[in-house]
Design an enzyme around this catalytic site. Structure first.
Site, PDB file in Angstrom:
ATOM      1  CB  CYS A  83      43.919  22.261  -2.135  1.00 50.89           C
ATOM      2  SG  CYS A  83      44.488  22.155  -3.804  1.00 50.89           S
TER       3      CYS A  83
ATOM      4  N   GLY B  96      67.284  33.220 -13.289  1.00 53.20           N
ATOM      5  CA  GLY B  96      68.678  32.950 -13.606  1.00 53.20           C
ATOM      6  C   GLY B  96      69.553  32.704 -12.381  1.00 53.20           C
TER       7      GLY B  96
ATOM      8  CB  CYS C 148      48.018  34.961  -6.591  1.00 56.73           C
ATOM      9  SG  CYS C 148      47.785  33.411  -7.450  1.00 56.73           S
TER      10      CYS C 148
ATOM     11  CB  CYS D 185      43.771  17.646  -8.914  1.00 60.62           C
ATOM     12  SG  CYS D 185      42.319  17.153  -7.996  1.00 60.62           S
TER      13      CYS D 185
ATOM     14  CB  CYS E 237      53.344  35.429 -10.164  1.00 59.33           C
ATOM     15  SG  CYS E 237      53.922  33.751  -9.924  1.00 59.33           S
ATOM     16  CG  ASP E 238      59.798  33.469 -10.369  1.00 54.23           C
ATOM     17  OD1 ASP E 238      60.391  34.160 -11.218  1.00 54.23           O
ATOM     18  OD2 ASP E 238      60.305  32.477  -9.837  1.00 54.23           O
TER      19      ASP E 238
ATOM     20  CB  CYS F 217      37.565  19.626  -3.594  1.00 53.16           C
ATOM     21  SG  CYS F 217      38.945  18.739  -2.849  1.00 53.16           S
TER      22      CYS F 217
ATOM     23  NE  ARG G 176      70.128  22.369  -9.627  1.00 51.46           N
ATOM     24  CZ  ARG G 176      69.432  23.455 -10.006  1.00 51.46           C
ATOM     25  NH1 ARG G 176      68.201  23.336 -10.432  1.00 51.46           N
ATOM     26  NH2 ARG G 176      69.982  24.640  -9.966  1.00 51.46           N
TER      27      ARG G 176
HETATM   28  S1  SF4 Z   1      53.271  30.798  -7.921  1.00 50.82           S
HETATM   29 FE1  SF4 Z   1      52.272  32.659  -8.697  1.00 50.82          FE
HETATM   30  S2  SF4 Z   1      50.437  31.928  -9.762  1.00 50.82           S
HETATM   31 FE2  SF4 Z   1      51.145  30.262  -8.432  1.00 50.82          FE
HETATM   32  S3  SF4 Z   1      50.006  30.505  -6.536  1.00 50.82           S
HETATM   33 FE3  SF4 Z   1      51.941  31.613  -6.279  1.00 50.82          FE
HETATM   34  S4  SF4 Z   1      51.536  33.735  -6.870  1.00 50.82           S
HETATM   35 FE4  SF4 Z   1      49.846  32.445  -7.652  1.00 50.82          FE
HETATM   36  S1  SF4 Z   2      42.960  20.879  -7.046  1.00 53.78           S
HETATM   37 FE1  SF4 Z   2      42.057  18.919  -6.425  1.00 53.78          FE
HETATM   38  S2  SF4 Z   2      42.594  18.720  -4.264  1.00 53.78           S
HETATM   39 FE2  SF4 Z   2      42.855  20.863  -4.811  1.00 53.78          FE
HETATM   40  S3  SF4 Z   2      40.894  21.833  -4.314  1.00 53.78           S
HETATM   41 FE3  SF4 Z   2      40.813  21.257  -6.471  1.00 53.78          FE
HETATM   42  S4  SF4 Z   2      39.837  19.233  -6.471  1.00 53.78           S
HETATM   43 FE4  SF4 Z   2      40.568  19.630  -4.358  1.00 53.78          FE
END
Ligand code: SF4
Ligand code: SF4
Length: 424
Positions: A358, A83, A292, A381, A307-308, A352, A150
């Site tokens: 990532c 909020g 996380c 991805c 988590c949020d 990958c 917004r």
């Molecule tokens: S936003 Fe939350 S679920 Fe996403 S990567 Fe961060 S801690 Fe993990």
């Molecule tokens: S989400 Fe896509 S870019 Fe990221 S690790 Fe997985 S395959 Fe690779």
């Protein structure tokens, strides 16, 4: 300045407690705006925008006392979110600062606060400046882009009011940065948005992709219920969500401008976090961290969530007051949610070449079917791969400079040289 998703602290057992940050929701999801793409205001059963979703001072003190006791470093960080957190009123924050001094025992306390800017006035600015709050201002870009989604509860655009708040921050030397979403519309204007922020002399620019699913489109004047992560599918994706390839193109377009002119002068946290992963340092953004993070949420009523993006009844870990904060923070559920990020990768992710950059991205975005037919692959991805591929050579160059004790800024000369050769 961070949003919940920007802090990465590895999950450890309770007896190895280390620095972590809790995001406080002093008014739950109550908000004075009605952005179409908001992921928070429409949640079923939590933080409806009712007036009694206010954190009490009693709960605030209980939290601060336990939180400060758990912190082992010399800097204690608290993030205030909504909020719209300013709806809780300035007296509540004055009380919070008093309580922080009472329990800090000489340690430094850093407060960050994310606001839409509508309630910001000279009083707030004086308070923020005197107490060294770091403010995150939600601003999507120039007027036609910001006002696209917004809007206030009367359907009016909010751009001029947000710019007014920003001018007040500048007048009162309040430290601030901006958080801009990448949605279906803004994704068309990467360079325009980036240059707009630079012209305003905004040095820290955080881009967040909008990826939202709804079971049905809301009727005019109503708000639909946001779906919990486990119920998201690509068939329910909202029209305002960014398309994966547009997301990749947006990031690469901004990066191309940044990497030849602005390294070391303007900061885009996602670029820094990717470079951090190239350097094998802990990612500074949880979305591309291996696990996380320890950035849980404390709701206005004391409910504690991992988590949020997981503030739904089915993900509630417990309630402060019934359990103490260390039990919640270092509970098995909290650890499980943290570790499942790396444990639930699709085989496409495991194979990958960019996995080390990532880590399968955010868990909440894993709802499409992968090319090998597995569920739970990341929606973004395609765009992420595009970005990682496009930036590979300059990221390698920056890593090499840093490894040899030279500034990453040298990449600008390298890139300009490359571009000059390419144009011959
Ligand atoms: S936003 Fe939350 S679920 Fe996403 S990567 Fe961060 S801690 Fe993990
Ligand atoms: S989400 Fe896509 S870019 Fe990221 S690790 Fe997985 S395959 Fe690779």
């Amino acid at each position: 300045m961070i949003k919940q998703s920007n802090v990465m602290v590895k999950v450890r057992p309770a007896n190895e407690a280390e620095a972590f940050q809790v995001i406080l929701k002093p008014v739950g999801s109550a908000c004075n705006m009605a952005c179409s793409y908001c992921y928070y205001v429409k949640k079923n059963g939590v933080g409806s925008s009712c007036r009694n979703s206010m954190m009490s001072e009693r709960l605030l003190e209980l939290f601060i006392r336990q939180y400060f006791r758990l912190q082992q470093g010399n800097l204690i960080s608290i993030a205030w979110h909504g909020g719209e957190p300013l709806l809780r009123g300035i007296e509540f924050y004055k009380k919070a600062v008093q309580l922080q001094s009472k329990y800090a025992e000489g340690r430094l306390v850093g407060n960050s606060l994310q606001t839409n800017g509508l309630l910001v006035d000279e009083n707030w600015c004086r308070f923020f400046q005197e107490n060294h709050f770091l403010i995150g201002l939600s601003l999507d870009g120039p007027e036609h882009i910001h006002d696209r989604y917004r809007r206030d509860r009367n359907g009016q655009g909010t751009f001029s009011r947000v710019i007014h708040a920003m001018r007040l921050f500048q007048k009162y030397n309040v430290e601030f940065n901006v958080l801009a979403t990448i949605n279906d519309y803004s994704a068309r204007y990467p360079v325009e948005i980036y240059r707009f922020f630079k012209e305003l002399d905004i040095r820290f620019i955080q881009f967040i992709p909008v990826v939202e699913c709804l079971p049905q489109m809301p009727k005019k004047g109503t708000q639909a219920q946001t779906l919990p992560p486990a119920k998201r599918t690509d068939k329910l994706i909202t029209p305002w969500s960014v398309k994966p390839d547009d997301y990749g193109r947006f990031l690469t377009a901004v990066y191309d401008e940044w990497v030849v002119r602005d390294v070391g002068r303007y900061f885009v946290p996602f670029f820094d976090a990717v470079l951090g992963n190239w350097c094998k340092e802990n990612a500074s953004l949880c979305v591309i961290a291996e696990e996380c993070g320890k950035a849980p949420v404390l709701e206005h009523d004391g409910s504690f969530y991992f988590c949020d993006h997981y503030v739904f009844p089915e993900y509630r870990i417990g309630k402060i007051g019934k359990k103490n904060l260390s039990e919640l923070m270092f509970s098995e559920s909290q650890k499980r949610y943290g570790l499942q990020k790396s444990g639930l990768l699709t085989s496409d992710c495991c194979r990958c070449e960019y996995l080390f950059l990532c880590h399968g991205e955010c868990q909440r975005n894993r709802f499409i079917v992968s090319s090998s037919g597995e569920c739970g692959h990341n929606y973004l991805c395609e765009g992420l791969k595009l970005f990682f591929r496009h930036t590979e050579s300059s990221m390698r160059f920056m890593r090499n400079e840093l490894v040899h004790g030279r500034p990453a800024e040298n990449v600008m000369w390298h890139r300009m040289g490359t571009l000059a050769k390419e144009s011959l």
